[in-house]
Design a protein around this motif. Structure first.
Motif, PDB file in Angstrom:
ATOM      1  N   SER A   1      10.775 -22.279  19.565  1.00 45.13           N
ATOM      2  CA  SER A   1      11.854 -21.798  20.447  1.00 45.13           C
ATOM      3  C   SER A   1      11.324 -20.774  21.442  1.00 45.13           C
ATOM      4  CB  SER A   1      12.979 -21.163  19.628  1.00 45.13           C
ATOM      5  OG  SER A   1      13.624 -22.132  18.842  1.00 45.13           O
TER       6      SER A   1
ATOM      7  N   ASP B   1      16.155 -27.593  22.659  1.00 39.26           N
ATOM      8  CA  ASP B   1      15.719 -26.856  21.475  1.00 39.26           C
ATOM      9  C   ASP B   1      16.573 -27.254  20.271  1.00 39.26           C
ATOM     10  OD1 ASP B   1      14.526 -25.182  19.688  1.00 39.26           O
ATOM     11  OD2 ASP B   1      15.118 -23.316  20.686  1.00 39.26           O
ATOM     12  N   GLU B   2      16.073 -28.152  19.471  1.00 41.64           N
ATOM     13  CA  GLU B   2      16.776 -28.655  18.286  1.00 41.64           C
ATOM     14  C   GLU B   2      18.240 -29.000  18.580  1.00 41.64           C
ATOM     15  OE1 GLU B   2      16.044 -26.990  14.491  1.00 41.64           O
ATOM     16  OE2 GLU B   2      14.232 -25.933  15.114  1.00 41.64           O
TER      17      GLU B   2
HETATM   18 MG    MG Z   1      13.581 -22.625  16.872  1.00 37.66          MG
END
Ligand code: MG
Ligand code: ADP
Length: 243
Positions: A44, A164-165
């Protein structure tokens, strides 16, 4: 062709926590790069540094030929070109779906309302939510909210998308619809960097997979190389846990 993203010897410290360690990466136009790796490995932070949500400690980041790591870089102009989608959609809950999507184009690009509205309809069609134009954000499922978040990012007409995810916070039955939208974007030639635990998506859609561990790219290669012939023991161990 000019590289879309060129990261050179990037480092990021939080105090004495050395989170990104000398990472270099080049992403070409239309390339889909998937980043996998354990929790806390800096994935991240790496994505956030790419659009200066975090300032790098050292190293350079060149996006579309512009060095955004320079203190005098026009960050806002660069950010307009980079769409970002987060794990927790970060929509404005007090606004409608259409208002969420139209906000930035109207405020930043000064798009007229009717133009913004027709563009919003086009984007909602892409993410399969045409009928949700006037819906409130709260009335949507998590998967629908995430697709609105993708439409909102696309509304600025970016040529790079960072994810991000994007499916990590979703109920399992919602994951497929979101991945499908991402796959469609990839097929249409969007340059994408995607952090995900969805190994099926990585295998199917990625041009290149990076394995992040302890702030470094420990291994990178085609999906076949990474998933079928992993070399680094840390990657082998990680894949044993997640596959
Ligand atoms: Mg992360
Ligand atoms: P990942 O996304 O791979 O799980 P992160 O980039 O979120 O990893 O975190 C990597 C490391 O950086 C962790 O040790 C985390 O605690 C630390 N970290 C991330 N963001 C911050 C922050 N804003 N301030 C201090 N430490 C942070």
């Amino acid at each position: 062709m000019t590289d879309k993203v060129q990261v050179t010897h990037l480092n990021k410290d939080f105090g004495d926590n050395h989170v990104i360690r000398d990472v270099s990466l080049t992403v070409k136009p239309n390339e889909v790069v998937v980043i996998i790796g354990p929790s806390g490995s800096g994935k991240s932070t790496f994505l956030r540094t790419l659009n200066r949500l975090e300032d790098p400690t050292s190293g350079s980041i060149v996006i579309d030929g512009i060095d955004i790591s320079q203190p005098n870089a026009n960050i806002n102009q660069v950010r307009e070109n980079i769409g970002m989608v987060f794990q927790h959609f970060n929509l404005f809950n007090n606004l409608s779906v259409a208002q969420n999507i139209m906000l930035a184009p109207q405020e930043i690009k000064h798009l007229a309302t009717d133009e913004a509205a027709s563009e919003t309809k086009r984007l909602l069609k892409i993410v399969g939510l045409e009928e949700k134009f006037n819906a409130t954000v709260q009335s949507l499922s998590g998967g629908q909210q995430q697709r609105v978040a993708i439409a909102r990012a696309l509304a600025m007409n970016p040529d790079i998308m960072l994810f991000d995810e994007p499916t990590s916070a979703l109920d399992p039955e919602m994951v497929g619809d979101v991945l499908q939208v991402m796959k469609k974007l990839a097929q249409q030639g969007m340059t994408m960097i995607v952090v995900t635990h969805e190994m099926g998506f990585a295998k199917e859609v990625a041009d290149r997979v990076l394995f992040f561990d302890d702030g470094q790219i420990l291994e990178e290669g085609t999906p076949t190389a990474i998933f079928d012939h992993p070399q680094n023991p840390r990657l082998q161990e990680f894949l044993n846990k997640v596959l």
